[in-house]
Scaffold this motif. Structure first.
Motif, short mmCIF file in Angstrom:
data_model
loop_
_atom_site.label_atom_id
_atom_site.label_comp_id
_atom_site.label_asym_id
_atom_site.label_seq_id
_atom_site.Cartn_x
_atom_site.Cartn_y
_atom_site.Cartn_z
N LYS A 186 46.92 33.79 46.35
CA LYS A 186 47.82 33.66 45.21
C LYS A 186 47.10 33.06 44.01
O LYS A 186 47.27 33.50 42.87
N ARG A 187 46.29 32.04 44.27
CA ARG A 187 45.58 31.37 43.17
C ARG A 187 44.54 32.30 42.54
O ARG A 187 44.41 32.35 41.32
N ILE A 188 43.78 33.01 43.37
CA ILE A 188 42.77 33.93 42.83
C ILE A 188 43.44 35.02 42.00
O ILE A 188 42.88 35.51 41.01
N GLY A 189 44.66 35.38 42.36
CA GLY A 189 45.41 36.39 41.59
C GLY A 189 45.69 35.97 40.17
O GLY A 189 46.05 36.82 39.33
N GLU A 190 45.55 34.69 39.86
CA GLU A 190 45.76 34.20 38.50
C GLU A 190 44.58 34.53 37.57
O GLU A 190 44.71 34.45 36.35
N ILE A 191 43.45 34.90 38.15
CA ILE A 191 42.27 35.25 37.35
C ILE A 191 42.36 36.72 36.95
O ILE A 191 42.55 37.58 37.81
N PRO A 192 42.22 37.04 35.67
CA PRO A 192 42.22 38.46 35.26
C PRO A 192 41.14 39.23 36.03
O PRO A 192 40.05 38.70 36.27
N GLU A 193 41.43 40.44 36.41
CA GLU A 193 40.50 41.22 37.23
C GLU A 193 39.11 41.33 36.60
O GLU A 193 38.11 41.25 37.29
N GLU A 194 39.08 41.50 35.28
CA GLU A 194 37.78 41.66 34.62
C GLU A 194 36.96 40.37 34.61
O GLU A 194 35.75 40.38 34.35
N SER A 195 37.60 39.25 34.92
CA SER A 195 36.90 37.95 34.92
C SER A 195 36.57 37.46 36.32
O SER A 195 36.05 36.35 36.48
N ARG A 196 36.83 38.27 37.31
CA ARG A 196 36.58 37.84 38.69
C ARG A 196 35.12 38.06 39.08
O ARG A 196 34.77 38.86 39.96
N ILE A 197 34.26 37.34 38.39
CA ILE A 197 32.82 37.37 38.67
C ILE A 197 32.37 35.93 38.90
O ILE A 197 32.50 35.08 38.03
N LEU A 198 31.84 35.68 40.08
CA LEU A 198 31.44 34.34 40.48
C LEU A 198 29.92 34.24 40.51
O LEU A 198 29.27 34.92 41.30
N VAL A 199 29.37 33.41 39.63
CA VAL A 199 27.91 33.24 39.55
C VAL A 199 27.54 31.84 40.03
O VAL A 199 28.04 30.84 39.52
#
Length: 310
Positions: A186-199
């Motif tokens: 649920k929490r990860i769903g708050e991140i816009p799809e285009e911003s779901r990049i983890l560096v």
């Protein structure tokens, strides 16, 4: 040459301890006697504490900020391993410099690689010819539940009179983990799809990315023993600029140097990237804190990632 000499001395010490006392481990004689367990990482020790509860005495070799990829056992560690009734470790070459020690210990007592319970088809394999497997399985809660099963089975075999307690404790802990997975999704769903990049500094979050639909990029490979170069930095910088990603993350057990190089590289291209916070990757937080437990560590990572990327 020196490294080989030290390894030889360490293995000789293991052999002597195993020969002299390794076979003395036995099932607890009465209700008050606890099973003495040595675990390599905090994550594994946390499983043992939750499944074993009052019936176990747990020692973790690797504390906060410790990198298991580079960890070399001291004579004190060998003594802890030797005096334990049983040993739990991750396996899949996470504790890369301790493999021969575990093989020696297996001759005298239960020495169990909990991550190797996971079906091979669910593991992340490298694309090169090395045949390496990503050992950071604890970041996929569904896979980590297999490790809980390995601990439960091991404790029951070692201490069968408390089988019911171990089974009930394991079921309770697994239910907590499943609730954690639902909350995290649920929490990860708050991140816009285009911003779901983890560096991050090294490639420890592959299972995390696969579980939550995030692209993951690490400067170093699966092990912090691997090298990174200018091309690796530039590749990540280009992605950050192209995708307009605003945050990257440091890790509690790894130097900030590599991530700082990414931040500076993006700055030179006119793109501002901040350090989104510190993530726990190969090690958990201080004992006695929320982050010193698996669930607390996981929640910290989720909150840090979501708050920085959404």
């Amino acid at each position: 040459m020196l490294k080989k000499t030290l390894l030889g001395m360490t293995l000789f010490f293991v052999f002597m301890l195993t020969a002299c006392g390794g076979n003395q481990a036995s099932n607890p004689a009465n209700e008050d006697e606890k099973v003495k367990v040595t675990a390599t990482t905090g994550q594994i020790a946390d499983i043992v504490k939750n499944v074993g509860k009052d019936h176990v005495e747990v020692t973790a070799l690797m504390g906060p900020g410790v990198d298991p990829h580079l960890y070399q056992a001291s004579q004190g560690d060998i003594s802890k391993l030797s005096k334990a009734d049983m040993i739990f470790y991750n396996g899949l070459h996470l504790e890369g410099k301790m493999g021969e020690i575990f093989e020696k210990m297996k001759k005298g007592k239960p020495t169990i690689p909990v991550a190797e319970r996971i079906p091979n088809g669910k593991l992340i394999h490298t694309k090169d010819s090395s045949g390496n497997v990503d050992p950071h399985v604890w970041f996929d809660i569904d896979l980590w539940i297999y490790a809980v099963g390995a601990v439960e089975e091991g404790l029951i075999k070692q201490d069968p009179k408390n089988k019911e307690n171990y089974s009930n404790n394991a079921k309770e802990y697994v239910q907590k983990l499943k609730s954690l997975k639902e909350e995290s999704q649920k929490r990860i769903g708050e991140i816009p799809e285009e911003s779901r990049i983890l560096v991050t500094a090294h490639d420890a979050f592959g299972y995390f990315g696969k579980a939550y639909g995030m692209d993951v990029m690490g400067l170093q490979g699966l092990s912090t023993d691997s090298e990174y170069g200018l091309k690796d930095v530039q590749k990540i910088v280009d992605t950050l600029v192209d995708k307009n990603i605003k945050a990257v993350f440091i890790e509690s057990s790894i130097s900030e140097k590599s991530i700082n190089a990414v931040v500076e590289g993006a700055k030179k291209q006119g793109h501002t990237v901040s350090i989104g916070g510190e993530l726990f990757s190969d090690a958990m937080g201080e004992e006695g804190t929320d982050e010193g437990t698996y669930i607390g560590m996981y929640k910290h990572n989720i909150e840090t990632i979501v708050s920085s990327l959404k």
